[in-house]
Design a protein around this motif. Structure first.
Motif, mmCIF file in Angstrom:
data_model
loop_
_atom_site.group_PDB
_atom_site.id
_atom_site.type_symbol
_atom_site.label_atom_id
_atom_site.label_comp_id
_atom_site.label_asym_id
_atom_site.label_seq_id
_atom_site.Cartn_x
_atom_site.Cartn_y
_atom_site.Cartn_z
ATOM 1 N N MET A 261 10.786 -25.766 -9.104
ATOM 2 C CA MET A 261 9.429 -25.240 -9.021
ATOM 3 C C MET A 261 9.266 -24.352 -7.786
ATOM 4 N N VAL A 262 9.873 -24.760 -6.676
ATOM 5 C CA VAL A 262 9.812 -23.938 -5.460
ATOM 6 C C VAL A 262 10.630 -22.664 -5.651
ATOM 7 N N LEU A 263 11.840 -22.819 -6.162
ATOM 8 C CA LEU A 263 12.751 -21.674 -6.294
ATOM 9 C C LEU A 263 12.350 -20.712 -7.397
ATOM 10 N N SER A 264 11.442 -21.136 -8.284
ATOM 11 C CA SER A 264 11.028 -20.261 -9.386
ATOM 12 C C SER A 264 10.174 -19.096 -8.911
ATOM 13 N N SER A 430 19.050 -20.643 -5.203
ATOM 14 C CA SER A 430 18.598 -20.671 -3.811
ATOM 15 C C SER A 430 19.156 -19.494 -3.023
ATOM 16 N N TYR A 431 20.445 -19.219 -3.197
ATOM 17 C CA TYR A 431 21.061 -18.110 -2.465
ATOM 18 C C TYR A 431 20.632 -16.762 -3.013
ATOM 19 N N ALA A 432 20.255 -16.731 -4.295
ATOM 20 C CA ALA A 432 19.724 -15.482 -4.849
ATOM 21 C C ALA A 432 18.361 -15.177 -4.236
ATOM 22 N N ARG A 433 17.549 -16.223 -4.001
ATOM 23 C CA ARG A 433 16.219 -16.033 -3.391
ATOM 24 C C ARG A 433 16.341 -15.601 -1.940
ATOM 25 N N GLU A 434 17.185 -16.284 -1.194
ATOM 26 C CA GLU A 434 17.365 -15.954 0.215
ATOM 27 C C GLU A 434 18.855 -16.002 0.540
ATOM 28 N N PRO A 435 19.555 -14.866 0.404
ATOM 29 C CA PRO A 435 20.990 -14.834 0.719
ATOM 30 C C PRO A 435 21.233 -15.276 2.154
ATOM 31 N N ARG A 436 22.367 -15.929 2.350
ATOM 32 C CA ARG A 436 22.673 -16.445 3.685
ATOM 33 C C ARG A 436 22.830 -15.316 4.693
ATOM 34 N N ASN A 437 23.648 -14.345 4.369
ATOM 35 C CA ASN A 437 23.848 -13.204 5.267
ATOM 36 C C ASN A 437 24.456 -12.066 4.459
ATOM 37 N N SER A 495 29.539 -20.334 -0.099
ATOM 38 C CA SER A 495 28.363 -20.812 0.630
ATOM 39 C C SER A 495 27.746 -22.008 -0.066
ATOM 40 N N SER A 496 27.689 -21.933 -1.414
ATOM 41 C CA SER A 496 27.111 -23.028 -2.200
ATOM 42 C C SER A 496 27.868 -24.325 -1.986
ATOM 43 N N ILE A 497 29.195 -24.263 -2.083
ATOM 44 C CA ILE A 497 30.009 -25.469 -1.942
ATOM 45 C C ILE A 497 29.916 -26.027 -0.525
#
Length: 547
Positions: A261-264, A430-437, A495-497
């Motif tokens: 719900m948050v990531l949507s 999550s990484y699509a919403r806010e990529p790490r770097n 990054s995910s792992i």
């Protein structure tokens, strides 16, 4: 709640077949007791039952316990003493003997009474079996061995021409009626209200959402029977225990659903609004004394797929983060969930416990106390303690929640919670919403010298040398070149792992030749070899074996 189904190591047996409990082990258990220092309802009830059971609480042989149960009935089939021993014995006997074996012992007593021409004892035995059938019919529906033994008993009684006895132990009524329906208070379901709904649940205020989540939680919780808890103890896991599996799946589903719900939401501001809304939902769940769903919601909000969203968290007010901290502290496992236990113990009337915590208590108690005492007698105190802790949970099912539920919303919410996503899929979102770097593009810039959007396999292997293992198969089209999209996917997967493992993404590994004896910081193993024995992080000098 996913570790609940993990099987325990096989316990050590004593000559009597019971699990051993050395003095040192018991003292260690007592020092780290799972129970709070102040007495619970189960402990108070246990004390009262110990008084009523008298000398039996000091231990008794299995034959003496069975005989005491049979003697609980008078010649007319009425209880002439408290039914507490009957309740404890018939619910908890599987800790020491199977139901089929217990009925076999009763059959042996019946044969002995026939041989001694003692019709009064035969009749009391049948009254005892009738009580068993009437009060614990589910055992006869679910346990095939018990059903088969019951048929043998019925044939024995029938062969001796005791028609009255045959009627007493008749089990046809179990299959003739819908006995599986749970006889507890129903929650009110309001079907009169029709309204527009959204799969994003924008239409629901936190109070209404918390009430409908509580409706689903209680519906799942109340399906767990005494036999389910007993089976959990005997089998050491929730496998082949559908009601417990559903309850655990619901908790995990809510936690995952909160994350989705948050990531949507596409922007940090919108994601922060959903985050704030679920904090208010958590507060309402706390007011409803629904600790199990509260744990699921807070667990979802604290999950690393959400907590890593720095841009999102920058839009969350300080007071909301303060509430989150308070909730996290309440549900913390610190000091064996001491804060939760204290809050739970102070609650009255309707409440839903954190199931995993109480199952852990049952297992701790089950392991800490031996089945048999030193003289070979059954440890009645253990049976009584387990019975009272289970009974306290079962009794909570009789108190209906103070809420009404809209049937349409219940169906919609159920549908949403059934949508399954893997951990990897949630992290990718999550990484699509806010990529790490922007590490992947910068890597490409360093290696893609001709700026054609591709690097060679050899160049990629130089990049991969920064890691102790590969995260995925590259060059899917097998043309010998790796595209920007493929290497970006590689870093996203890495990054995910690393985040899932709680490692973040801290190391910049490079193959290294160590000039003096070095040990792996991960496995403590010696780094063998003459040159390039392992990997070292350029940032913090962390050493890793090539294996």
């Amino acid at each position: 709640m996913g570790t609940l189904g993990k099987a325990r190591e096989a316990p050590r047996k004593t000559p009597h077949g019971s699990r051993a409990a050395p003095k040192a082990r018991l003292e260690a258990k007592a020092a780290n007791s799972p129970f709070p220092s102040h007495p619970s309802l189960a402990q108070i009830t246990q004390f009262r039952m110990m008084v009523s059971l008298g000398h039996l609480t000091k231990g008794a042989s299995l034959d003496d316990l069975i005989d005491s149960c049979i003697q609980s009935f008078d010649a007319d089939g009425n209880l002439c003493r408290s039914n507490q021993l009957l309740q404890v014995m018939l619910t908890m006997h599987r800790i020491i003997i199977s139901s089929a074996e217990l009925l076999q012992k009763v059959m042996t007593l019946y044969k002995g009474a026939l041989a001694k021409n003692s019709p009064g004892i035969c009749l009391k035995i049948c009254y005892f079996v009738r009580y068993w059938i009437t009060e614990f019919w589910i055992m006869f529906k679910m346990d095939a061995s018990l059903t088969n033994t019951m048929e043998e008993f019925q044939e024995l009684v029938k062969a001796n021409g005791e028609e009255a006895h045959c009627r007493l132990i008749d089990t046809t009524q179990i299959n003739a009626r819908d006995w599986s329906r749970k006889l507890t208070q129903r929650i009110k379901s309001n079907t009169s209200k029709k309204r527009k709904v959204s799969l994003l649940f924008d239409h629901l205020e936190p109070e209404e959402l918390s009430e409908h989540l509580t409706y689903l939680e209680f519906k799942s919780f109340r399906r767990i029977s005494f036999s389910d808890y007993q089976n959990y103890l005997v089998n050491s896991c929730v496998k082949e225990n559908p009601t417990m599996e559903r309850s655990i799946a619901l908790c995990n589903g809510i936690s995952q659903w909160v994350q989705l719900m948050v990531l949507s939401r596409p922007t940090p501001q919108l994601r922060a609004e959903v985050f704030i809304k679920f904090i208010h939902v958590a507060q309402k769940l706390h007011q409803l004394q629904n600790f199990n769903t509260l744990m699921a919601v807070i667990g979802g909000l604290c999950h690393s797929s959400i907590s890593r969203l720095k841009e999102t968290s920058s839009h969350v007010p300080h007071e909301i983060n303060k509430v989150l901290g308070e909730m996290t502290e309440l549900l913390s496992s610190c000091r064996n969930y001491d804060n939760y236990r204290r809050a739970y113990g102070e609650c009255t009337h309707f409440k839903i416990p954190i199931l995993g915590v109480h199952l852990k208590d049952l297992i701790s108690l089950y392991e800490a106390m031996p089945d048999y005492l030193e003289d070979g007698k059954v440890n009645v105190h253990k049976l009584l303690a387990l019975y009272n802790h289970i009974n306290e949970l079962v009794q909570l099912q009789e108190v209906a929640p103070p809420l009404e539920a809209n049937k349409d919303l219940v169906h919609l919410l159920t549908l949403s919670l059934d949508l399954y996503y893997t951990e990897d899929e949630i992290y990718e979102l999550s990484y699509a919403r806010e990529p790490r770097n922007h590490r992947a593009p910068s890597v490409f810039k360093n290696y893609d010298h001709d700026q054609d959007g591709y690097i060679s396999q050899e160049e990629f292997e130089k990049i991969a040398a920064s890691f102790p293992f590969s995260f995925c198969v590259m060059d899917k089209d097998r043309e010998g070149l790796i595209s920007r999209e493929e290497i970006t996917a590689y870093f996203m997967r890495a990054s995910s792992i690393y985040s899932k493992l709680g490692l973040g993404f801290p190391h910049n590994f490079q193959e290294t030749t160590y000039l003096k004896p070095t040990f792996c910081d991960n496995c403590a193993g010696f780094l063998w070899g003459v040159i390039k024995q392992g990997y070292r992080c350029k940032g913090n000098k962390y050493s890793e074996s090539r294996q």
